[in-house]
Design an enzyme around this catalytic site. Sequence first.
Site, mmCIF file in Angstrom:
data_model
loop_
_atom_site.group_PDB
_atom_site.id
_atom_site.type_symbol
_atom_site.label_atom_id
_atom_site.label_comp_id
_atom_site.label_asym_id
_atom_site.label_seq_id
_atom_site.Cartn_x
_atom_site.Cartn_y
_atom_site.Cartn_z
ATOM 1 N N HIS A 155 0.845 -1.199 0.000
ATOM 2 C CA HIS A 155 0.000 0.000 0.000
ATOM 3 C C HIS A 155 0.877 1.245 0.000
ATOM 4 C CE1 HIS A 155 -3.604 -2.322 0.745
ATOM 5 N NE2 HIS A 155 -2.998 -2.955 1.721
ATOM 6 N N ALA A 156 0.262 2.366 -0.403
ATOM 7 C CA ALA A 156 0.998 3.635 -0.414
ATOM 8 C C ALA A 156 1.498 3.987 0.987
ATOM 9 C CB ALA A 156 0.098 4.745 -0.950
ATOM 10 N N CYS A 157 0.776 3.512 2.028
ATOM 11 C CA CYS A 157 1.150 3.847 3.410
ATOM 12 C C CYS A 157 2.355 3.032 3.889
ATOM 13 C CB CYS A 157 -0.042 3.614 4.339
ATOM 14 S SG CYS A 157 -0.648 1.908 4.296
ATOM 15 N N GLY A 158 2.847 2.133 3.043
ATOM 16 C CA GLY A 158 4.030 1.359 3.423
ATOM 17 C C GLY A 158 3.691 -0.011 3.970
ATOM 18 N N GLU A 159 2.401 -0.260 4.258
ATOM 19 C CA GLU A 159 2.008 -1.575 4.765
ATOM 20 C C GLU A 159 1.683 -2.495 3.600
ATOM 21 O OE1 GLU A 159 -1.095 -1.052 7.660
ATOM 22 O OE2 GLU A 159 0.125 0.323 8.848
#
Length: 181
Positions: A155-159
Amino acid sequence: MSRANVLLLLSGSIAAYKACTVISRLAQAGVTVQTVATPAALRFVGAATLEGLSGRPVFSNLWEEGRALDHIEHARAADLALLCPATANTINRLAAGLADDPVGALFLAWELKQKPWWIAPAMNHHMWQHPATTASLAKLRDWGVRVLDPVDGPHACGEDGAGRLMDPEAIAAEVLAALPK
Ligand SMILES: Cc1cc2nc3c(=O)[nH]c(=O)nc-3n(C[C@H](O)[C@H](O)[C@H](O)COP(=O)(O)O)c2cc1C
């Protein structure tokens, strides 16, 4: 070339730029695409991009002068509606039957038993697995909505996990296959 009409509704996800590929592919195939966007969606992609790709002004304000009945007319005219990307917020709002914005009003004005309404969710994997989201999706499925399930991946959030928007080329291909010829 297709003569079909598609309502392409965008909500405010980081994946909104991918919906531009879907709009572009449909328009190239001759489909008339009417875009609809929540205020949050317009923070991710501009109205000029949506108008440029579809050739029509985006519908984003229920109260705009001269467009008072657009939510009924667009629901009447379209053969298929696709909410792409579908945020957790908008999924939960649709499942609650809220109609105080163009997306919700169009959903309630849509003849769900007669015409397909699809959603392509995109969100962080915790949002995807949250019981609020799960319960709303179960309700929407029960009402006849088709969910184009998101896929696993970064994901864009790094997860990492389930919640990435399905491949936009594949979404466009599914829509084109479902439209009247
Ligand atoms: C940078 C950023 C990215 C976001 N991406 C998502 C997303 O992919 N999916 C999601 O459900 N919400 C996402 N959100 C949160 C929504 O934008 C927020 O819940 C908003 O109120 C959704 O409004 P809407 O459903 O009316 O478009 C994101 C927010 C920000 C600031």
